[in-house]
Write a protein that holds these residues in place. Structure first.
Motif, short mmCIF file in Angstrom:
data_model
loop_
_atom_site.label_atom_id
_atom_site.label_comp_id
_atom_site.label_asym_id
_atom_site.label_seq_id
_atom_site.Cartn_x
_atom_site.Cartn_y
_atom_site.Cartn_z
N ALA A 249 34.77 32.67 38.50
CA ALA A 249 35.98 31.90 38.21
C ALA A 249 37.05 32.79 37.57
O ALA A 249 38.22 32.76 37.95
CB ALA A 249 35.63 30.73 37.29
N ALA A 250 36.65 33.60 36.58
CA ALA A 250 37.62 34.41 35.83
C ALA A 250 38.17 35.56 36.66
O ALA A 250 39.39 35.76 36.76
CB ALA A 250 36.98 34.94 34.55
N LEU A 251 37.29 36.33 37.29
CA LEU A 251 37.76 37.48 38.06
C LEU A 251 38.43 37.06 39.36
O LEU A 251 39.40 37.70 39.81
CB LEU A 251 36.61 38.44 38.33
CG LEU A 251 35.98 39.11 37.11
CD1 LEU A 251 34.90 40.09 37.53
CD2 LEU A 251 37.03 39.80 36.26
N GLY A 252 37.93 36.01 39.99
CA GLY A 252 38.56 35.54 41.22
C GLY A 252 39.97 35.04 40.98
O GLY A 252 40.88 35.30 41.78
N ARG A 253 40.18 34.35 39.86
CA ARG A 253 41.52 33.86 39.54
C ARG A 253 42.46 35.00 39.17
O ARG A 253 43.63 35.00 39.53
CB ARG A 253 41.44 32.85 38.39
CG ARG A 253 42.78 32.21 38.04
CD ARG A 253 42.64 31.10 37.02
NE ARG A 253 42.07 31.58 35.77
CZ ARG A 253 40.87 31.29 35.33
NH1 ARG A 253 40.06 30.52 36.08
NH2 ARG A 253 40.40 31.77 34.19
N ALA A 254 41.97 35.98 38.45
CA ALA A 254 42.83 37.07 37.97
C ALA A 254 43.11 38.13 39.03
O ALA A 254 44.21 38.69 39.08
CB ALA A 254 42.20 37.72 36.74
N HIS A 255 42.14 38.40 39.89
CA HIS A 255 42.28 39.53 40.82
C HIS A 255 42.21 39.12 42.29
O HIS A 255 42.43 39.95 43.17
CB HIS A 255 41.19 40.57 40.55
CG HIS A 255 41.21 41.12 39.16
ND1 HIS A 255 42.12 42.07 38.75
CD2 HIS A 255 40.44 40.83 38.07
CE1 HIS A 255 41.90 42.36 37.47
NE2 HIS A 255 40.90 41.62 37.04
N GLY A 256 41.89 37.88 42.54
CA GLY A 256 41.73 37.47 43.93
C GLY A 256 40.38 37.91 44.49
O GLY A 256 39.59 38.56 43.80
#
Length: 491
Positions: free
Chosen positions: A191-198
């Protein structure tokens, strides 16, 4: 770097220390709640999980420390690639453990482990899938966020293990608690990395990342089995209950990982900054000296203190039924001194992938006869001794390589005078600690605390009086941030 390595690592150190205060309670509870055979089962399962968690990522996540500072424009692609790579490897780890159940049964001869292998497969896969979170943030300069991720992960896992052990009272309940904690971490990571970096990746960036990471991954295919070999050899030769004793003897206080990992990671980042500024290789030597001094200031006295208080500490942490592990524990603390040399950070920063593969193969080849021969000659303590000898030989070879990388003579690669002073202060502190732990008539926890206090007073008192305190440790606890200068290399 305008700040000392230790000062930059302060958030990571605080997070790891706070998490360790809880995770230190885990063996204290498990060793008392579980019978020795079940505690041995837990340690065997943890051994399997950590072996796969270290081997399978193939250096992809650690490559973020190399690429993110150098290629900020491709940061999102590198992080997304690491994220997908770890998800796939988590599934691979789960499958390997489930399909390898017959092999596990033949190696460990432990029906309790075989019955619970599905839980082991589940939490191993989830642990790998959730691994990139704090590393990606740390490589991006978000040290505070990385520290928080580490802290919450350790707290959640430790709390889950303790609650499951106390409420369920079985090793199966403990495995279920670990699985729940790692599931939360994996969901948070995506959730965190996907939202921040795609979640999109770049073929060009992937090729560069793989070219860097896979040779290190190949090295890990050799490094991790070498690191774990003595555990597997002993586990296959003794009962689960006896392996529980061996695990207690090879137990290391979390302070080693608390300090070593962030210092090594930030050393790697610092060396990358020096290289990026176009400075000569020798310009990175003060950073390496500083890292060695900061680590040795903690690890050398820790080694001396643990050797002195070993019987009381083992009884306090694991109960009196594990006192036969004391000789193993005293031998094992010698490896703490080797952790004062963050040479793997130097090798990664200078992209020494080929050398690490060759060295890892040589170290594994030397470890096998040393461990197996040591087991046959002296039992489990001989196996541990053989592994320590192999580790020391490998560190000596890496020091020689580091001298070439920094373009300095071998005699200058270490801050020898500073290390000699720290050894002298360690010896000075061991005497009062031994006297207190042997003569004080008090409850066990007070005896250990008093011995630690006596050692600290002598060690720090002598270091302060002689002006031996490293600047990084002073700035770490300073109320106000002070400007620090990297320690000069010694003539």
């Amino acid at each position: 770097m305008s700040e000392s390595i230790l000062t930059r690592a302060r958030p990571l150190l605080v997070a790891r220390l706070a998490g360790a205060l809880l995770t230190l309670a885990v063996p204290m509870v498990l060793a008392r709640v579980l019978v020795p055979a079940s505690y041995g089962t837990f340690k065997q399962a943890w051994l399997l999980a950590q072996t796969l968690a270290l081997v399978l990522p193939m250096g992809m996540t650690m490559s973020l420390y190399y690429f993110v500072p150098r290629e900020p424009g491709a940061r999102d692609a590198h992080v997304a690639q690491a994220l997908w790579f770890h998800l796939a490897l988590g599934l691979v780890a789960t499958g390997l453990l489930l399909l390898g159940a017959p092999l596990v049964d033949r190696q460990f001869h432990n029906p309790e482990l075989t019955r619970n292998l599905r839980w082991v497969a589940a939490f191993t896969g989830l642990q790998i899938a959730g691994a990139p979170l704090d590393i990606a943030w740390n490589a991006s300069g978000r040290i505070g966020a990385a520290a928080l991720a580490r802290l919450l992960t350790e707290v959640a896992r430790g709390a889950a293990i303790l609650a499951a052990a106390l409420l369920g009272g079985s090793v199966a309940a403990v495995f279920a608690g670990i699985t729940a904690a790692h599931l939360l971490r994996a969901v948070w990571t995506f959730a965190a990395l996907g939202r921040a970096h795609g979640l999109r990746f770049s073929a060009a960036a992937l090729r560069r990342q793989a070219a860097y990471a896979l040779p290190f991954g190949a090295a890990f295919l050799l490094i991790v089995p070498q690191q774990q070999l003595h555990h597997y050899v002993v586990a296959g030769a003794v009962s689960a209950a006896a392996f529980a004793v061996y695990s207690v003897g090879t137990f290391q206080l979390p302070v080693v990982d608390i300090l070593y990992t962030p210092v090594s990671e930030l050393l790697q980042i610092g060396l990358a900054e020096v290289e990026g500024a176009g400075r000569p290789p020798r310009a990175g030597l003060p950073l390496f000296h500083e890292a060695v001094q900061q680590l040795a200031f903690a690890f050398l006295p820790l080694m001396g203190l643990l050797a002195v208080i070993a019987p009381a500490l083992i009884e306090l942490l694991f109960s009196a039924r594990y006192l036969e592990a004391v000789p193993l524990f005293r031998l094992g603390v010698l490896s703490v001194a080797l952790a004062a040399l963050p040479l793997d950070g130097v090798m990664r920063a200078r992209a020494q992938t080929g050398y690490m593969v060759v060295l890892s193969a040589a170290k594994l080849a030397a470890t096998v006869p040393l461990v197996v021969g040591g087991l046959r000659a002296a039992g489990p303590i001989g196996a541990l001794g053989g592994w320590i000898v192999a580790e020391a030989l490998a560190r000596a070879l890496m020091l020689r390589r580091a001298a070439r990388l920094f373009e300095v003579p071998l005699a200058r690669i270490l801050p020898v005078r500073a290390l000699a002073r720290q050894l002298a202060a360690t010896g000075f502190g061991m005497a009062p600690a031994w006297l207190v732990v042997r003569t004080l008539d008090a409850p066990l926890v007070l005896r250990v605390a008093a011995a630690c206090g006596a050692f600290a007073a002598a060690y720090l008192g002598l270091s302060w009086a002689r002006g031996w305190l490293p600047a990084g440790w002073i700035s770490l606890f300073a109320a106000r941030r002070a400007r620090t200068v990297a320690a000069p290399s010694e003539p």
